[in-house]
Design a protein around this motif. Structure first.
Motif, PDB file in Angstrom:
ATOM      1  N   SER A 240       0.824  -1.216   0.000  1.00  0.00           N
ATOM      2  CA  SER A 240       0.000   0.000   0.000  1.00  0.00           C
ATOM      3  C   SER A 240       0.858   1.266   0.000  1.00  0.00           C
ATOM      4  N   THR A 241       2.198   1.066   0.075  1.00  0.00           N
ATOM      5  CA  THR A 241       3.091   2.234   0.138  1.00  0.00           C
ATOM      6  C   THR A 241       3.541   2.626  -1.267  1.00  0.00           C
ATOM      7  N   THR A 242       3.391   3.910  -1.582  1.00  0.00           N
ATOM      8  CA  THR A 242       3.888   4.402  -2.863  1.00  0.00           C
ATOM      9  C   THR A 242       5.308   4.917  -2.648  1.00  0.00           C
ATOM     10  N   ALA A 243       6.265   4.236  -3.281  1.00  0.00           N
ATOM     11  CA  ALA A 243       7.663   4.636  -3.118  1.00  0.00           C
ATOM     12  C   ALA A 243       8.027   5.732  -4.117  1.00  0.00           C
ATOM     13  N   VAL A 244       7.561   5.593  -5.342  1.00  0.00           N
ATOM     14  CA  VAL A 244       7.855   6.584  -6.385  1.00  0.00           C
ATOM     15  C   VAL A 244       6.568   6.814  -7.170  1.00  0.00           C
ATOM     16  N   GLU A 245       6.266   8.090  -7.483  1.00  0.00           N
ATOM     17  CA  GLU A 245       5.006   8.399  -8.186  1.00  0.00           C
ATOM     18  C   GLU A 245       5.268   9.394  -9.314  1.00  0.00           C
ATOM     19  N   SER A 246       4.815   9.055 -10.497  1.00  0.00           N
ATOM     20  CA  SER A 246       4.850   9.959 -11.659  1.00  0.00           C
ATOM     21  C   SER A 246       6.194  10.663 -11.827  1.00  0.00           C
ATOM     22  N   LEU A 247       7.229   9.894 -11.816  1.00  0.00           N
ATOM     23  CA  LEU A 247       8.564  10.500 -11.887  1.00  0.00           C
ATOM     24  C   LEU A 247       9.035  10.616 -13.339  1.00  0.00           C
ATOM     25  N   ASP A 248       9.333  11.861 -13.725  1.00  0.00           N
ATOM     26  CA  ASP A 248       9.945  12.121 -15.033  1.00  0.00           C
ATOM     27  C   ASP A 248      11.343  12.645 -14.768  1.00  0.00           C
ATOM     28  N   LEU A 249      12.292  12.142 -15.530  1.00  0.00           N
ATOM     29  CA  LEU A 249      13.671  12.615 -15.346  1.00  0.00           C
ATOM     30  C   LEU A 249      14.460  12.384 -16.620  1.00  0.00           C
ATOM     31  N   GLU A 250      15.269  13.358 -16.952  1.00  0.00           N
ATOM     32  CA  GLU A 250      16.126  13.201 -18.128  1.00  0.00           C
ATOM     33  C   GLU A 250      17.521  13.668 -17.755  1.00  0.00           C
ATOM     34  N   VAL A 251      18.490  12.790 -17.913  1.00  0.00           N
ATOM     35  CA  VAL A 251      19.880  13.135 -17.589  1.00  0.00           C
ATOM     36  C   VAL A 251      20.678  13.115 -18.888  1.00  0.00           C
ATOM     37  N   PRO A 252      21.165  14.292 -19.334  1.00  0.00           N
ATOM     38  CA  PRO A 252      21.925  14.322 -20.589  1.00  0.00           C
ATOM     39  C   PRO A 252      23.244  13.563 -20.459  1.00  0.00           C
ATOM     40  N   SER A 253      23.752  13.101 -21.581  1.00  0.00           N
ATOM     41  CA  SER A 253      25.042  12.402 -21.579  1.00  0.00           C
ATOM     42  C   SER A 253      26.129  13.351 -21.088  1.00  0.00           C
ATOM     43  N   GLY A 254      26.974  12.835 -20.225  1.00  0.00           N
ATOM     44  CA  GLY A 254      28.098  13.617 -19.734  1.00  0.00           C
ATOM     45  C   GLY A 254      27.758  14.538 -18.584  1.00  0.00           C
ATOM     46  N   ALA A 255      26.518  14.513 -18.106  1.00  0.00           N
ATOM     47  CA  ALA A 255      26.127  15.415 -17.021  1.00  0.00           C
ATOM     48  C   ALA A 255      26.486  14.835 -15.657  1.00  0.00           C
ATOM     49  N   LEU A 256      26.499  15.703 -14.658  1.00  0.00           N
ATOM     50  CA  LEU A 256      26.737  15.258 -13.284  1.00  0.00           C
ATOM     51  C   LEU A 256      25.515  15.671 -12.466  1.00  0.00           C
ATOM     52  N   TYR A 257      24.670  14.719 -12.193  1.00  0.00           N
ATOM     53  CA  TYR A 257      23.394  14.982 -11.530  1.00  0.00           C
ATOM     54  C   TYR A 257      23.422  14.469 -10.093  1.00  0.00           C
ATOM     55  N   GLY A 258      22.786  15.225  -9.244  1.00  0.00           N
ATOM     56  CA  GLY A 258      22.609  14.758  -7.877  1.00  0.00           C
ATOM     57  C   GLY A 258      21.130  14.571  -7.589  1.00  0.00           C
ATOM     58  N   VAL A 259      20.792  13.429  -7.001  1.00  0.00           N
ATOM     59  CA  VAL A 259      19.408  13.212  -6.573  1.00  0.00           C
ATOM     60  C   VAL A 259      19.401  13.373  -5.068  1.00  0.00           C
ATOM     61  N   ILE A 260      18.674  14.384  -4.608  1.00  0.00           N
ATOM     62  CA  ILE A 260      18.703  14.646  -3.172  1.00  0.00           C
ATOM     63  C   ILE A 260      17.307  14.483  -2.588  1.00  0.00           C
ATOM     64  N   GLY A 261      17.315  14.325  -1.286  1.00  0.00           N
ATOM     65  CA  GLY A 261      16.046  14.143  -0.595  1.00  0.00           C
ATOM     66  C   GLY A 261      16.315  13.461   0.729  1.00  0.00           C
ATOM     67  N   PRO A 262      15.380  13.569   1.648  1.00  0.00           N
ATOM     68  CA  PRO A 262      15.599  12.951   2.961  1.00  0.00           C
ATOM     69  C   PRO A 262      15.532  11.426   2.866  1.00  0.00           C
ATOM     70  N   ASN A 263      15.873  10.759   3.968  1.00  0.00           N
ATOM     71  CA  ASN A 263      15.765   9.291   3.986  1.00  0.00           C
ATOM     72  C   ASN A 263      14.326   8.871   3.708  1.00  0.00           C
ATOM     73  N   GLY A 264      14.171   7.842   2.906  1.00  0.00           N
ATOM     74  CA  GLY A 264      12.831   7.327   2.620  1.00  0.00           C
ATOM     75  C   GLY A 264      12.102   8.105   1.543  1.00  0.00           C
ATOM     76  N   ALA A 265      12.803   9.010   0.853  1.00  0.00           N
ATOM     77  CA  ALA A 265      12.138   9.849  -0.158  1.00  0.00           C
ATOM     78  C   ALA A 265      11.823   9.068  -1.432  1.00  0.00           C
ATOM     79  N   GLY A 266      12.589   7.984  -1.687  1.00  0.00           N
ATOM     80  CA  GLY A 266      12.380   7.208  -2.914  1.00  0.00           C
ATOM     81  C   GLY A 266      13.603   7.214  -3.818  1.00  0.00           C
ATOM     82  N   LYS A 267      14.733   7.713  -3.304  1.00  0.00           N
ATOM     83  CA  LYS A 267      15.947   7.816  -4.136  1.00  0.00           C
ATOM     84  C   LYS A 267      16.475   6.428  -4.504  1.00  0.00           C
ATOM     85  N   THR A 268      16.625   5.573  -3.487  1.00  0.00           N
ATOM     86  CA  THR A 268      17.195   4.240  -3.742  1.00  0.00           C
ATOM     87  C   THR A 268      16.279   3.410  -4.634  1.00  0.00           C
ATOM     88  N   THR A 269      14.971   3.533  -4.411  1.00  0.00           N
ATOM     89  CA  THR A 269      14.025   2.791  -5.266  1.00  0.00           C
ATOM     90  C   THR A 269      14.158   3.245  -6.710  1.00  0.00           C
TER      91      THR A 269
END
Lengths: 309, 458
Positions: free
Chosen positions: A16-45
């Motif tokens: 019943s837990t939604t870990a990730v919802e309606s996530l859109d993301l585009e990372v261009p080639s060669g970019a350095l992106y950081g995904v931030i958020g508190p613990n349990g935000a859905g980053k690892t999933t």
């Protein structure tokens, strides 16, 4: 140029837990992106779905031009949050095994292992068993395992957790070097200052939803700093002239000085000039952008949330 | 496929190149070989000759003189060799052939019993009562050892009128007597009594011996277009040996899979691996690696067993096709059970939980042992036939039937193999789904319903 990574409408639920919802993301080639958020935000999933370790309930993924990371695993380097090694295996054998699985040719493996260990200041440790190494040293080995095949896409899940300052700097240098080599890098962290230091673009996730997806430069512009760090040359100096300035709303004591909060509509450049004239400073600078503040600002501001998502 | 090979190689080497494997798997047969090779040689070494006296109270006055003859070293040696000759005559043909090629075999077998004792028959002084004679037996002696006191019954040679049986004798021995010496005394007394009784009846010992001897006939097993000598004990052991090997291989491989999967999961190395290979590749590599380990173990044990058979020239008793069937059935059973064991390892967090989850599979593997006797006795009964088609025990049942004295028809063997392939496919399908989800699940171990839900949702 095709993006290295594209996520469209990704959703993942565990019961019943939604870990990730309606996530859109585009990372261009060669970019350095950081995904931030508190613990349990859905980053690892999210990262596990990118790696095809987990599979989304809905949405589409494209990794290095493939519909699944399974088709491009040899081009991806991955440092999971839950790090592990074969405890009884010698360091050299472990790296050799991972290199083989990642498609490095037999002829290249010994040199890559040797050079890699030297790079993380572990030269000559090939024969040591993993269980003989300290936690920090082991983490270096694990990072080495993630880059030994010179990946096109490097995904690091909480890479700085548990590292002491020297190792943190070493890892930063490795990330920067891999970025310069041309690798696309995506790393997650809940320690937002690390993203500030390293990334050129941040994605913020909160309760499974993306709440921010912007270059750091834009953020700095968008979240205009209203604070100036001020340290008087004479610690006993009278600060009344400072308080009297029209640009200054109030002063708050901070470490070794004061945080000067500017009045609405005032220009920070002019404020710095006038403050310097009013009380001689030993140090005066605009307070740096703190993603933590941005995050708090965004999650407490419904408009910002809506704007990004 | 290359990556599966790397994982299998690591799994194989990670298990085989360990002290536990070398000690547990290689040392056991090595020790057995040493025991079987060295022990008989040590036993054959002659110890010191036992010398001593046997006192005989003989109210018949006829047994003692005969006993002196039957208790002589020459007569005792002849008796032992005769016993060995009879044992060889009852042994399988192959063993008889070896014995025939070595004329000294009976004396070698007799020699294994130790040096022939040198026993002197003495008579207590005239008029000595039983108590005095018993005192002689227990009294310390500076000279020859006092080994036994024999009291011949008065009716040992002539039956009493109202009795059906002859009297025998009482024997008293010290606590420290060697059982082989005691046996030699019994045998000598038996021969002496029989000889004296026969003479009393004016009968010839050799004639009587020939009259009463009916050697066991040689049984021949008839099968379609084939006949071979029946080897009773071998026929009973062979099915158990083959199913034992099958069970051992499956259990060791399955156990290895559970252990290594739980270790990889609990040490969190599994996510690193999953970044390089798919869950199905990981599972396949692990299953193949452990299968290779089990095949090595099987090969070692089969080689040793064949070596042992060859050394007794009994190699011809094992049909080579049985070994081929053993390997085929091992692969089928191992893949069925092994993949489920790997799934059990992936679904839990520690060995204790894995053992609980794997318990039903272990119990299922024990079923063939319970059914071994009825299947081996009635290899072609409806019960045996039906059980040969029910996985996962079908392979055990079929192997029991194949190694029995009445093997099943070929179509049944093929049907068992086909059903086995079906069970392998189903088990791998289920295990792969549980494996994929379970590997990254931590916390409360799943129950059967959860596992089924995983399999359906994956």
């Amino acid at each position: 140029m095709n993006p290295a990574l594209r996520l469209t409408g990704i959703r993942k639920r565990f019961g019943s837990t939604t870990a990730v919802e309606s996530l859109d993301l585009e990372v261009p080639s060669g970019a350095l992106y950081g995904v931030i958020g508190p613990n349990g935000a859905g980053k690892t999933t999210t990262i596990r779905m990118i790696m095809s370790i987990l599979f989304p309930d809905a949405g589409e993924l494209s990794v290095l031009g493939h519909a699944s990371a399974l088709e491009a695993k040899d081009r991806i380097g991955y440092l999971p949050e839950e790090r592990g090694v074969y405890r009884r295996m010698p360091v050299g054998a472990f790296l050799t095994y991972i290199a083989r699985l990642k498609g490095v040719t037999e002829a290249e493996i010994p040199a890559r292992v040797r050079r890699g260990l030297e790079r993380v200041e572990l030269g000559g440790s090939e024969k040591k068993r993993c269980e003989e190494l300290s936690k920090g040293t082991l983490q270096k080995v694990q990072i080495l395992a993630a880059i030994i095949h010179q990946p096109d896409l490097l995904i690091l899940d909480e890479p700085f957790t548990g590292l002491e300052p020297v190792s943190t700097r070493l890892l930063r240098d490795i990330v920067v070097a891999e970025h310069r080599r041309g690798a696309t890098i995506l790393f997650s962290t809940h320690a937002m200052h690390q993203a500030e230091d390293l990334c050129e673009h941040v994605v913020m996730i909160h309760r499974g939803r993306k709440v921010l997806d912007e270059p750091i430069v834009n953020l700095r512009r968008r979240f205009d700093p209203r604070t100036i760090r001020f340290e008087p040359l004479d610690p006993a100096a009278d600060l009344a002239p400072l308080r009297a300035l029209a640009e200054v709303e109030r002063l708050e004591p901070a470490a070794n000085g004061y945080d000067v909060l500017l009045a609405d509509g005032s220009d920070p450049g002019i404020a710095i000039q006038r403050m310097t004239a009013a009380v001689a400073p030993s140090r005066i600078e605009l307070a740096r952008l703190r993603l933590e503040d941005v995050f708090v600002s965004i999650v407490s501001d419904g408009h910002a949330l809506g704007a990004v998502s | 496929m290359r990556k599966v090979g790397y994982i299998a190689a690591r799994e194989f080497l990670g298990t085989v190149v360990t002290k536990g494997f070398i000690v547990g798997v290689l040392m056991t047969p090595a020790l057995l070989t040493i025991v079987f090779a060295v022990a008989p040689r040590l036993m054959a070494q002659r110890g010191s000759v036992v010398r001593g006296q046997v006192a005989v109270i003989d109210p018949t006055n006829r047994v003692t003189s005969e006993l002196r003859l039957t208790m002589s070293p020459a007569e005792m040696t002849r008796r032992r060799e005769e016993t060995a000759r009879r044992a060889i005559a009852n042994a399988p043909a192959a063993v008889r052939d070896i014995a025939a090629s070595q004329p000294s075999t009976p004396s070698a077998v007799a020699g294994a019993l130790g040096a022939v004792p040198e026993l002197e028959v003495v008579e207590p002084q005239t008029g000595a009562d039983l108590q005095t004679a018993k005192g002689w037996l227990t009294a310390p002696s500076d000279g020859p050892r006092h080994l036994a006191l024999v009291v011949i019954h008065p009716d040992a040679i002539q039956r009493l009128r109202n009795r059906d049986e002859y009297g025998v004798y009482d024997i008293y021995v010290p606590a420290t007597i060697d059982d082989r010496v005691e046996t030699a005394i019994y045998d000598s007394l038996r021969d002496a009594l029989v000889n004296v009784r026969l003479r009393a009846q004016n009968m010839d010992r050799q004639t009587v011996d020939a009259l009463v001897r009916v050697p066991r006939p040689r049984s021949v097993t008839l099968t379609q277009g084939n006949e071979r000598a029946t080897v009773g004990a071998f026929n009973r052991i062979l099915p158990l040996a083959f199913t034992g090997l099958l069970l051992m291989g499956v259990l060791m491989g399955g156990q290895g899979l559970v252990t290594s999967t739980v270790e990889e999961k609990s040490s969190r190395v599994v996510e690193v691996l999953l970044s390089a290979v798919s869950p199905i590749e990981l599972m396949a590599g692990k299953i193949l690696g452990q299968m290779a380990v089990s095949l090595v173990i099987l090969a070692i044990y089969i080689a040793l067993a064949l070596l042992a058979l060859a050394s007794f020239a009994m190699l011809g008793l094992v049909d080579p096709i049985l070994i081929v069937y053993l390997v085929i059935f091992f692969i089928i059973t191992y893949l069925t059970i092994g993949s489920l064991m790997a799934a059990a390892g992936a679904a839990v967090n520690e060995m204790r939980e894995a053992q609980q989850l794997a318990m039903p599979m272990m119990l299922a593997l024990m079923i063939p042992w319970v059914l071994a006797t009825p299947i081996a006795r009635e290899p072609n009964s409806p019960f045996s036939t039906i059980i040969s088609f029910i996985p996962p025990v079908n392979t055990f049942a079929m192997l029991l039937r194949l190694t029995s004295t009445a093997p099943p028809p070929a179509w049944q063997v093929w049907l068992t193999i086909l059903i086995g392939i079906g069970s392998v496919t189903a088990a791998i399908w289920f295990a792969a789904k549980v494996f994929r989800i379970g590997l990254l699940m931590y916390g409360k171990p799943p129950d059967l319903a959860t596992l089924i839900r995983w399999a359906r949702s994956a």
